[in-house]
Design a protein around this motif. Structure first.
Motif, PDB file in Angstrom:
ATOM      1  N   LEU A 284      51.368 -21.805  20.994  1.00 29.80           N
ATOM      2  CA  LEU A 284      52.371 -20.868  21.506  1.00 29.80           C
ATOM      3  C   LEU A 284      53.618 -20.842  20.631  1.00 29.80           C
ATOM      4  O   LEU A 284      54.172 -19.766  20.359  1.00 29.80           O
ATOM      5  CB  LEU A 284      52.734 -21.240  22.950  1.00 29.80           C
ATOM      6  N   GLN A 285      54.082 -21.991  20.203  1.00 35.58           N
ATOM      7  CA  GLN A 285      55.288 -22.025  19.383  1.00 35.58           C
ATOM      8  C   GLN A 285      55.069 -21.300  18.055  1.00 35.58           C
ATOM      9  O   GLN A 285      55.946 -20.560  17.597  1.00 35.58           O
ATOM     10  CB  GLN A 285      55.723 -23.469  19.136  1.00 35.58           C
ATOM     11  N   ALA A 286      53.895 -21.483  17.445  1.00 29.24           N
ATOM     12  CA  ALA A 286      53.604 -20.786  16.195  1.00 29.24           C
ATOM     13  C   ALA A 286      53.526 -19.281  16.420  1.00 29.24           C
ATOM     14  O   ALA A 286      54.020 -18.486  15.605  1.00 29.24           O
ATOM     15  CB  ALA A 286      52.288 -21.305  15.612  1.00 29.24           C
ATOM     16  N   HIS A 287      52.900 -18.886  17.542  1.00 29.16           N
ATOM     17  CA  HIS A 287      52.792 -17.456  17.862  1.00 29.16           C
ATOM     18  C   HIS A 287      54.173 -16.841  18.090  1.00 29.16           C
ATOM     19  O   HIS A 287      54.467 -15.749  17.572  1.00 29.16           O
ATOM     20  CB  HIS A 287      51.923 -17.289  19.109  1.00 29.16           C
ATOM     21  N   VAL A 288      55.025 -17.523  18.842  1.00 24.91           N
ATOM     22  CA  VAL A 288      56.377 -17.023  19.119  1.00 24.91           C
ATOM     23  C   VAL A 288      57.189 -16.938  17.830  1.00 24.91           C
ATOM     24  O   VAL A 288      57.873 -15.933  17.568  1.00 24.91           O
ATOM     25  CB  VAL A 288      57.081 -17.932  20.150  1.00 24.91           C
ATOM     26  N   ARG A 289      57.124 -17.956  17.021  1.00 24.92           N
ATOM     27  CA  ARG A 289      57.883 -17.961  15.764  1.00 24.92           C
ATOM     28  C   ARG A 289      57.429 -16.822  14.852  1.00 24.92           C
ATOM     29  O   ARG A 289      58.246 -16.144  14.220  1.00 24.92           O
ATOM     30  CB  ARG A 289      57.720 -19.307  15.066  1.00 24.92           C
ATOM     31  N   ASP A 309      59.300  -9.925  26.039  1.00 24.13           N
ATOM     32  CA  ASP A 309      57.876  -9.917  26.370  1.00 24.13           C
ATOM     33  C   ASP A 309      57.278 -11.316  26.243  1.00 24.13           C
ATOM     34  O   ASP A 309      56.541 -11.775  27.142  1.00 24.13           O
ATOM     35  CB  ASP A 309      57.151  -8.943  25.440  1.00 24.13           C
ATOM     36  N   LEU A 310      57.603 -12.014  25.147  1.00 27.46           N
ATOM     37  CA  LEU A 310      57.040 -13.350  24.940  1.00 27.46           C
ATOM     38  C   LEU A 310      57.540 -14.334  25.990  1.00 27.46           C
ATOM     39  O   LEU A 310      56.765 -15.147  26.524  1.00 27.46           O
ATOM     40  CB  LEU A 310      57.409 -13.845  23.536  1.00 27.46           C
ATOM     41  N   TYR A 311      58.829 -14.265  26.306  1.00 25.57           N
ATOM     42  CA  TYR A 311      59.389 -15.184  27.302  1.00 25.57           C
ATOM     43  C   TYR A 311      58.802 -14.891  28.690  1.00 25.57           C
ATOM     44  O   TYR A 311      58.472 -15.818  29.442  1.00 25.57           O
ATOM     45  CB  TYR A 311      60.908 -15.053  27.338  1.00 25.57           C
ATOM     46  N   THR A 312      58.657 -13.611  28.996  1.00 25.92           N
ATOM     47  CA  THR A 312      58.091 -13.240  30.299  1.00 25.92           C
ATOM     48  C   THR A 312      56.648 -13.714  30.421  1.00 25.92           C
ATOM     49  O   THR A 312      56.251 -14.282  31.445  1.00 25.92           O
ATOM     50  CB  THR A 312      58.147 -11.715  30.483  1.00 25.92           C
ATOM     51  N   ARG A 313      55.874 -13.510  29.360  1.00 27.19           N
ATOM     52  CA  ARG A 313      54.468 -13.914  29.413  1.00 27.19           C
ATOM     53  C   ARG A 313      54.332 -15.433  29.416  1.00 27.19           C
ATOM     54  O   ARG A 313      53.408 -15.979  30.032  1.00 27.19           O
ATOM     55  CB  ARG A 313      53.717 -13.302  28.237  1.00 27.19           C
ATOM     56  N   THR A 314      55.249 -16.109  28.728  1.00 34.93           N
ATOM     57  CA  THR A 314      55.195 -17.574  28.726  1.00 34.93           C
ATOM     58  C   THR A 314      55.512 -18.132  30.105  1.00 34.93           C
ATOM     59  O   THR A 314      54.839 -19.051  30.592  1.00 34.93           O
ATOM     60  CB  THR A 314      56.181 -18.146  27.690  1.00 34.93           C
ATOM     61  N   THR A 315      56.529 -17.590  30.760  1.00 36.95           N
ATOM     62  CA  THR A 315      56.863 -18.053  32.115  1.00 36.95           C
ATOM     63  C   THR A 315      55.758 -17.696  33.107  1.00 36.95           C
ATOM     64  O   THR A 315      55.474 -18.466  34.032  1.00 36.95           O
ATOM     65  CB  THR A 315      58.192 -17.447  32.577  1.00 36.95           C
ATOM     66  N   PHE A 342      61.836 -21.728  23.132  1.00 36.61           N
ATOM     67  CA  PHE A 342      62.750 -20.589  23.088  1.00 36.61           C
ATOM     68  C   PHE A 342      64.223 -20.973  22.973  1.00 36.61           C
ATOM     69  O   PHE A 342      65.069 -20.070  22.899  1.00 36.61           O
ATOM     70  CB  PHE A 342      62.570 -19.728  24.356  1.00 36.61           C
ATOM     71  N   SER A 343      64.558 -22.236  23.002  1.00 35.47           N
ATOM     72  CA  SER A 343      65.977 -22.622  23.047  1.00 35.47           C
ATOM     73  C   SER A 343      66.769 -22.040  21.881  1.00 35.47           C
ATOM     74  O   SER A 343      67.886 -21.537  22.057  1.00 35.47           O
ATOM     75  CB  SER A 343      66.100 -24.148  23.068  1.00 35.47           C
ATOM     76  N   SER A 344      66.215 -22.095  20.678  1.00 35.99           N
ATOM     77  CA  SER A 344      66.959 -21.599  19.508  1.00 35.99           C
ATOM     78  C   SER A 344      67.169 -20.088  19.580  1.00 35.99           C
ATOM     79  O   SER A 344      68.154 -19.565  19.045  1.00 35.99           O
ATOM     80  CB  SER A 344      66.206 -21.959  18.224  1.00 35.99           C
ATOM     81  N   TYR A 345      66.255 -19.377  20.236  1.00 39.97           N
ATOM     82  CA  TYR A 345      66.385 -17.920  20.348  1.00 39.97           C
ATOM     83  C   TYR A 345      67.302 -17.535  21.511  1.00 39.97           C
ATOM     84  O   TYR A 345      68.049 -16.558  21.414  1.00 39.97           O
ATOM     85  CB  TYR A 345      65.005 -17.290  20.554  1.00 39.97           C
ATOM     86  N   LEU A 346      67.234 -18.293  22.598  1.00 39.40           N
ATOM     87  CA  LEU A 346      68.045 -17.948  23.774  1.00 39.40           C
ATOM     88  C   LEU A 346      69.524 -18.226  23.546  1.00 39.40           C
ATOM     89  O   LEU A 346      70.381 -17.589  24.167  1.00 39.40           O
ATOM     90  CB  LEU A 346      67.543 -18.730  24.998  1.00 39.40           C
ATOM     91  N   GLU A 347      69.838 -19.170  22.684  1.00 38.88           N
ATOM     92  CA  GLU A 347      71.245 -19.486  22.435  1.00 38.88           C
ATOM     93  C   GLU A 347      71.992 -18.292  21.842  1.00 38.88           C
ATOM     94  O   GLU A 347      73.164 -18.072  22.143  1.00 38.88           O
ATOM     95  CB  GLU A 347      71.340 -20.690  21.487  1.00 38.88           C
ATOM     96  N   SER A 348      71.315 -17.544  20.998  1.00 36.29           N
ATOM     97  CA  SER A 348      71.975 -16.399  20.346  1.00 36.29           C
ATOM     98  C   SER A 348      71.582 -15.072  20.976  1.00 36.29           C
ATOM     99  O   SER A 348      71.940 -14.008  20.453  1.00 36.29           O
ATOM    100  CB  SER A 348      71.595 -16.370  18.860  1.00 36.29           C
ATOM    101  N   TYR A 349      70.851 -15.119  22.102  1.00 33.99           N
ATOM    102  CA  TYR A 349      70.349 -13.873  22.681  1.00 33.99           C
ATOM    103  C   TYR A 349      71.461 -12.903  23.043  1.00 33.99           C
ATOM    104  O   TYR A 349      71.451 -11.737  22.632  1.00 33.99           O
ATOM    105  CB  TYR A 349      69.496 -14.165  23.924  1.00 33.99           C
TER     106      TYR A 349
END
Length: 733
Positions: A284-289, A309-315, A342-349
Motif C-alpha cells: 500500500l505504501q508503495a502504491h500510494v507513493r 481517493d487513496l485515503y478514503t479507500r485505505t480507511t 499518509f502522515s507526510s501528505y496530510l501535514e501539507s494537505y
C-alpha cells in the motif's frame, strides 16, 4: 324400568318428562279426543310410576353408599402405600449420604496417593529425561551422531524437541571448556530449524494445512519461528496482486488467509496483524507513493483527488479488516498503519488545498470575464471608498462615471456552479483528510476563500458594476438592468447559503469556529444588502424620473382646460356608444382612448405595468411587496405633484378624474393595499375639481376626505379655474 330410564335422558326437563309419561299411557293423552281420556287410568299409571321411581331411588342410593365405602377403603390403602414409600425414600437417602461420604473419603485418599506418586515420578522422569539428554549430549561431545533420531528424516519432530532442549542447556555451559560442543549443537539447531522452515514452506505450497500446523507447533519454541511467519506471509502474497486494484486484492487476500491462519498457528491474531502490517508498509505504501509523487508538483488538482481517493479507500479497507481478529486494540493498530502511510501528505494537505482553491477560483473568474471581453475594473478600498459609499447611501447620487453594460449583469450561474462544486469537493476532502482537532479551522479557511471568490470577487463586483450602470434619475429612455442583477444575485446567494448549511455547518457545528463563520456570513450579507438597497432605490428613482419625463413630454398645459369642451364631450359620447361598458363620466371610469389626456396617462401606465412585472420577476418573498410598496408610494407622489401643476375647468376636472381612475387601475397591479388606498384618496381629491360649489363642503366631509388635512383639500380646490369667481375659498376660512 327400562322405559322409565329412557325418560331420564339428558338434558332433563320435568314438564317434558310428565308430558311424555302421560302420552305413553293409554287414555292419558289427547289422542282420541276428550272421550278417550281416562283420568283413573292416568292416576293409576302415575301412582305405579311413583312407586317405580322410589324403588329406583333406593337402588341408586345403595349403589352410591357401596361406591363411597369402596372409595374410603382405597384411600386408606393408598395412604399406607405413600407412607411406606416415604419410609423407603428416607432409608435410600440415608444410604446415599453414607455412599457420598465414603466416595469423598476414597477420593481424598486417591488424590493424596496421586500427589505422592507424582512427587516420586516427577524426579524420576526428570532423571530419565536428563539421562537421555546426557546420552545425546555425549554424541555431540564425541562428534558422532549415532542415534536414529538425528539421522531419520521422519523423526525430525522428535529431533527438534531434543536439539531445542540441548541448545538451552548449552547456553548455560562455560564457553572455554565446551566451545566445540556448543558450536556443534548450535549448528544442528540451525540446521533443523532450516529444515523445519523448508518443510513448512513445502507444505504451504502443497496446501497441507495439517502438516503446516504440526511444523508450526514445533517451530514455536525455536528462534526461527518469526522467520517462519515471515516466509508464510511472503508466500501468501505470491500471485495475490494480479489486478490493478490493490485495495480489493488486499481485502480478498486477508479474507482467504484469515481462515487458514486460525487453522495453522496457535496465535492467529499475531500472524494476521503481522500480515496486514507487511501489506500496509510495502504494497500500500508503495502504491500510494507512486500515485501521489508523480502528480504532487505537476498537477495539484489530480494530486488532491488522488490523495482523497487513496485515503478514503485505505480507511474503507481498514474498516473491513476490523472484522478479523487482530488483538484487543485493533482500531489503534490500523490507525497507526494508516498514519504511517499518509502522515507526510496530510501535514501539507490544507496548504495545498488553499493554494489550489485560490488559483482555481481566480482562473474560473478570469476565464469568465475573458469570455465577456471584459477588463475587470479595480474597486477602491480604504477610507476613500468608504467615504464614497456613505455619500452614495445618504444622497443616492452616482459617484464616478456611468458605465453602459449593454444589459450584461456580469453574474454567471455556470461560474457559480463551478466555484461551489470546487468548494464542495474541498469540504469533502477537508472532512476526510483533516485531523479532527484541525477540522473546524481548515473548513473555516476554505469558507473564507469561497467568500472571497464568490461573494467579493463576483457578486460584489457585479453589484458595483450594476450600481455604476444605473443612469441618473433625469436620464431619458434609460435601460434599467439592476433588477436583473438583483434577481441573479439573489439566486446565487441561495445556492451559497445552501452549501453553507449542507457542507460547512456539519464540520463546524460543535466548535468555536461556528460563531466566526456565522459572523462572517452576516457581515457579507449586510454588505451586499446595503448595495442592493442602494441600487434598488436608485433604480426606483430612475423609474420615477422616466415617468416624470413622459408626463413632461406628453402632458400639455391646456389638457385640463380644453378650449372646445363640447367637442370633448362629443368624442367621449361617440366612444361610449361604441364601447357600451364605459360608464357615464359621473361615475369616472377608465376614460376613452381619444380624450386629450390619454397620451400621457396611457404611456405612464404602460411603463409602470412593465416595471411592476419586472420587479415581480426579479424579487422573491416579502421583498416583492417591499419594493412595490416603495415604487407605488413614489408613483403616487409623482402623480399627486403632477396634478397640482395645472388648473382645471369643469371638463378638465373630469378628464383628471379619468386619468386618476386609470392610474388607480394600474395601481391594482401592485397588489399592495397601501398603494391602492393612496390612489383611492387621490381619486376622491379629484372629485373636488368638478363638484358643484354648493356641494363642496359636503364632499369635503365625505368618508375618504374627512381625515385629510384641510390645507391639502384647499390646495386642490385652488386648482379650479372658478376658484375666485365662485368664491370657493370661503369654505376653508
Amino acid at each position: 324400568m327400562a322405559t322409565t330410564a329412557q325418560l331420564f335422558e339428558e338434558p332433563f326437563d320435568a314438564d317434558e318428562y310428565i308430558e311424555r309419561l302421560a302420552w305413553r299411557t293409554p287414555g292419558g293423552g289427547s289422542k282420541g279426543g276428550a272421550e278417550a281420556f281416562d283420568p283413573k287410568r292416568l292416576l293409576e299409571e302415575f301412582e305405579n310410576h311413583i312407586e317405580e321411581l322410589k324403588q329406583l331411588d333406593e337402588k341408586i342410593q345403595r349403589r352410591v353408599e357401596k361406591l363411597e365405602h369402596q372409595c374410603h377403603r382405597e384411600a386408606k390403602e393408598f395412604a399406607h402405600k405413600v407412607q411406606d414409600l416415604q419410609r423407603s425414600n428416607q432409608v435410600a437417602f440415608q444410604h446415599f449420604q453414607e455412599l457420598d461420604e465414603h466416595i469423598s473419603y476414597v477420593a481424598t485418599k486417591v488424590c493424596h496417593l496421586g500427589d505422592q506418586l507424582e512427587g516420586v515420578n516427577t524426579p524420576r522422569q526428570r532423571a530419565v529425561e536428563a539421562q537421555r539428554l546426557m546420552t545425546y549430549f555425549n554424541e555431540f561431545l564425541d562428534g558422532d551422531l549415532r542415534s536414529d533420531v538425528f539421522n531419520n528424516p521422519d523423526k525430525i519432530k522428535e529431533a527438534a524437541d531434543i536439539i531445542q532442549k540441548l541448545h538451552l542447556i548449552a547456553q548455560e555451559l562455560p564457553f572455554d571448556r565446551f566451545a566445540d560442543v556448543k558450536a556443534k549443537i548450535a549448528s544442528k539447531y540451525h540446521d533443523l530449524e532450516r529444515q523445519l522452515i523448508q518443510e513448512f514452506t513445502a507444505a504451504q505450497r502443497r496446501g497441507e494445512i495439517g502438516r503446516m500446523r504440526e511444523v508450526a507447533a514445533v517451530l514455536l519454541h525455536f528462534k526461527g519461528y518469526a522467520h517462519c511467519v515471515d516466509v508464510y506471509i511472503k508466500q501468501c502474497q505470491e500471485g495475490a496482486y494480479l489486478r490493478n486494484d490493490v485495495f480489493e486484492d488486499t481485502a480478498v487476500l486477508c479474507q482467504r488467509v484469515n481462515k487458514q491462519v486460525g487453522e495453522v498457528f496457535s496465535s492467529p491474531e499475531t500472524v494476521m496483524s503481522k500480515l496486514i502490517q507487511n501489506i500496509f508498509e510495502n504494497k500500500l505504501q508503495a502504491h500510494v507513493r507512486e500515485k501521489l509523487d508523480e502528480t504532487r508538483h505537476s498537477d495539484v488538482e489530480q494530486y488532491l483527488k488522488n490523495l482523497y481517493d487513496l485515503y478514503t479507500r485505505t480507511t474503507a479497507l481498514a474498516t473491513k479488516l476490523t472484522e478479523f481478529n487482530l488483538g484487543s486494540d485493533k482500531h489503534t493498530f490500523l490507525s497507526k498503519l494508516i498514519k504511517s502511510i499518509f502522515s507526510s501528505y496530510l501535514e501539507s494537505y490544507i496548504d495545498m488545498e488553499r493554494d489550489y482553491l485560490r488559483s482555481r477560483g481566480a482562473m474560473i473568474l478570469q476565464r469568465y470575464y475573458d469570455s465577456k471581453n471584459h477588463q475587470k475594473r479595480p474597486i477602491g478600498t480604504g477610507s476613500i471608498q468608504e467615504l464614497k459609499e456613505r455619500i452614495r447611501q445618504c444622497t443616492n447620487l452616482p459617484l464616478g462615471p456611468i458605465i453602459d453594460t449593454h444589459g450584461e449583469t456580469f453574474l454567471s450561474p455556470e461560474l457559480v456552479v463551478n466555484l461551489l462544486q470546487e468548494t464542495r469537493h474541498a469540504f469533502e476532502r477537508c472532512h476526510r483528510l483533516s485531523d479532527p482537532s484541525d477540522l473546524p479551522k481548515n473548513a473555516f479557511s476554505i469558507f473564507l476563500l469561497l467568500v472571497d471568490h464568490l461573494c467579493v470577487e463576483h457578486i460584489d463586483y457585479a453589484l458595483e458594476i450594476g450600481l455604476s450602470a444605473i443612469p441618473s434619475s433625469d436620464a431619458k429612455n434609460a435601460n434599467l438592468y439592476f433588477l436583473d442583477v438583483v434577481q441573479q444575485a439573489n439566486s446565487i446567494f441561495h445556492l451559497f447559503d445552501k452549501q453553507f448549511n449542507d457542507q460547512l455547518m456539519p464540520l463546524i457545528s460543535s466548535s468555536p469556529k461556528l460563531a466566526e463563520c456565522l459572523h462572517k456570513k452576516k457581515e457579507v450579507i449586510e454588505q451586499m444588502e446595503v448595495k442592493l438597497d442602494t441600487g434598488i432605490d436608485r433604480t426606483i428613482n430612475c423609474m420615477v424620473g422616466q415617468m416624470k419625463h413622459i408626463l413632461a413630454t406628453e402632458q400639455k398645459k391646456t389638457d385640463f382646460r380644453p378650449e372646445d369642451e363640447n367637442n370633448v364631450m362629443i368624442q367621449y359620447t361617440a366612444v361610449r356608444d361604441a364601447r357600451p361598458w364605459i360608464q357615464p363620466l359621473t361615475c369616472f371610469p377608465c376614460f376613452p382612448l381619444c380624450l386629450p389626456t390619454w397620451q400621457a396617462c396611457s404611456k405612464v401606465c404602460a411603463y409602470v405595468s412593465r416595471q411592476v412585472e419586472h420587479v415581480r420577476k426579479s424579487m422573491d418573498g416579502k421583498n416583492v411587496d417591499t419594493v412595490l410598496t416603495e415604487l407605488g408610494v413614489r408613483f403616487h407622489r409623482l402623480i399627486h405633484e403632477h396634478l397640482q401643476q395645472y388648473s382645471y375647468s369643469s371638463m378638465g376636472g373630469m378628464l383628471a378624474i379619468c386619468d386618476v381612475a386609470e392610474y388607480r387601475r394600474c395601481a391594482k397591479d401592485f397588489r399592495v393595499p397601501l398603494v391602492l388606498q393612496l390612489f383611492d384618496t387621490l381619486h376622491a381629491l379629484c372629485n373636488l375639481l368638478v363638484v358643484a360649489p354648493d356641494n363642496l363642503k359636503q364632499v369635503c366631509s365625505g368618508e375618504q376626505l374627512t381625515n385629510l388635512d384641510r390645507n391639502l383639500l384647499h390646495a386642490f380646490v385652488q386648482l379650479r379655474v372658478d376658484y375666485r369667481s365662485a368664491r370657493l375659498g370661503r369654505h376653508f376660512s
